[in-house]
Design a protein around this motif. Structure first.
Motif, short mmCIF file in Angstrom:
data_model
loop_
_atom_site.label_atom_id
_atom_site.label_comp_id
_atom_site.label_asym_id
_atom_site.label_seq_id
_atom_site.Cartn_x
_atom_site.Cartn_y
_atom_site.Cartn_z
N ARG A 108 -24.44 -15.50 -20.52
CA ARG A 108 -24.26 -16.27 -19.29
C ARG A 108 -25.45 -16.10 -18.34
N GLY A 109 -26.42 -15.26 -18.71
CA GLY A 109 -27.60 -15.06 -17.88
C GLY A 109 -27.40 -14.11 -16.73
N ALA A 110 -26.27 -13.38 -16.69
CA ALA A 110 -25.98 -12.48 -15.57
C ALA A 110 -26.72 -11.15 -15.69
N VAL A 111 -27.02 -10.72 -16.92
CA VAL A 111 -27.75 -9.47 -17.13
C VAL A 111 -28.89 -9.75 -18.10
N PRO A 112 -30.00 -9.03 -17.98
CA PRO A 112 -31.14 -9.25 -18.88
C PRO A 112 -30.87 -8.71 -20.28
N TRP A 113 -31.50 -9.34 -21.27
CA TRP A 113 -31.28 -8.92 -22.65
C TRP A 113 -31.86 -7.53 -22.93
N TRP A 114 -32.90 -7.12 -22.17
CA TRP A 114 -33.45 -5.79 -22.42
C TRP A 114 -32.44 -4.70 -22.04
N LEU A 115 -31.57 -4.98 -21.06
CA LEU A 115 -30.52 -4.02 -20.71
C LEU A 115 -29.49 -3.95 -21.83
N VAL A 116 -29.19 -5.11 -22.41
CA VAL A 116 -28.28 -5.14 -23.56
C VAL A 116 -28.84 -4.30 -24.70
N ALA A 117 -30.14 -4.45 -24.96
CA ALA A 117 -30.79 -3.70 -26.04
C ALA A 117 -30.71 -2.19 -25.79
N ILE A 118 -30.90 -1.77 -24.54
CA ILE A 118 -30.84 -0.35 -24.20
C ILE A 118 -29.44 0.21 -24.48
N LEU A 119 -28.42 -0.52 -24.07
CA LEU A 119 -27.04 -0.05 -24.24
C LEU A 119 -26.63 -0.06 -25.71
N LEU A 120 -27.00 -1.13 -26.42
CA LEU A 120 -26.63 -1.21 -27.83
C LEU A 120 -27.37 -0.19 -28.68
#
Length: 218
Positions: A108-120
């Protein structure tokens, strides 16, 4: 002369319930376990509400999941209902919900994908170490206070970032910064899990080697 004290039969007066050994049962249908199951169900509810465009209801489902995350652990300790299943359900529900939420919010564009990568990447690291630990017959590490604090912070900042996206730029930036700080705690707890499994795996290997040595000597 001072009489010797029986250290094993007496509990220091300052000891609290948190200092006492935790009894783990094999029960399934306990209140904390049911709450963990409901949290897993809320993952599907959150996803459906988000896809259907019911954003506020989706955030409400996420808040309910965050409250349940605190409640199941608190009740398990308070009512002495810590179970083998609960120790699997609780972290599994946390990880699954975190994965679904960050991916959905990134789409949805609410958080950046690099943050997703860090968490995953953190979750992938812990999952790999747990699998390796099982090959050494090491049990899954228990959730720590740091891990719970990180998860709780993510439950606060991620929905805030979602609500503020395209509405309040300053609040959105603050929410992303808070989520990054939570991600830092998330990684700290993950490294602690890795060290725990590594140490116990190493201890188990040494113990097995010593036993084999004694068998050969016998």
């Amino acid at each position: 002369m001072e009489e010797p004290r029986d250290l094993e039969s007496k509990t220091p007066p300052e000891a609290t319930a948190r200092d006492l050994p935790v009894r783990v049962s094999s029960a399934v249908w306990t209140v904390p376990n049911v709450i963990s199951m409901v949290r897993i169900g809320l993952i599907g509810v959150f996803g459906w509400l988000l896809v259907a465009g019911y954003d506020l209801w989706a955030v409400g489902a996420l808040v309910a999941a965050g409250v349940s995350d605190f409640l199941d652990g608190f009740l398990a300790r308070r009512w002495q209902q810590v179970t083998v299943l609960g120790r699997l359900l609780d972290p599994a529900a946390d990880r699954l919900l975190t994965i679904v939420v960050v991916i959905a919010l990134a789409l949805r564009g609410a958080v950046p994908w690099w943050l997703v990568a860090i968490l995953l990447a953190r979750d992938a690291m812990v999952a790999t170490v747990v699998l390796v630990g099982r090959t050494h017959h090491v049990s899954t590490p228990q959730v720590t206070f740091t891990g719970k604090a990180a998860t709780a912070a993510l439950y606060v900042f991620l929905p805030l970032a979602f609500l503020a996206h395209d509405r309040w730029d300053g609040v959105h930036v603050a929410a992303i910064i808070g989520a990054c700080a939570a991600a830092g705690l998330y990684w700290i707890s993950g490294i602690a899990y890795v060290r725990d499994v590594s140490q116990r795996s190493h201890s188990g290997t040494i113990g097995a080697s010593a036993r084999r040595g004694q068998e050969h000597l016998g």
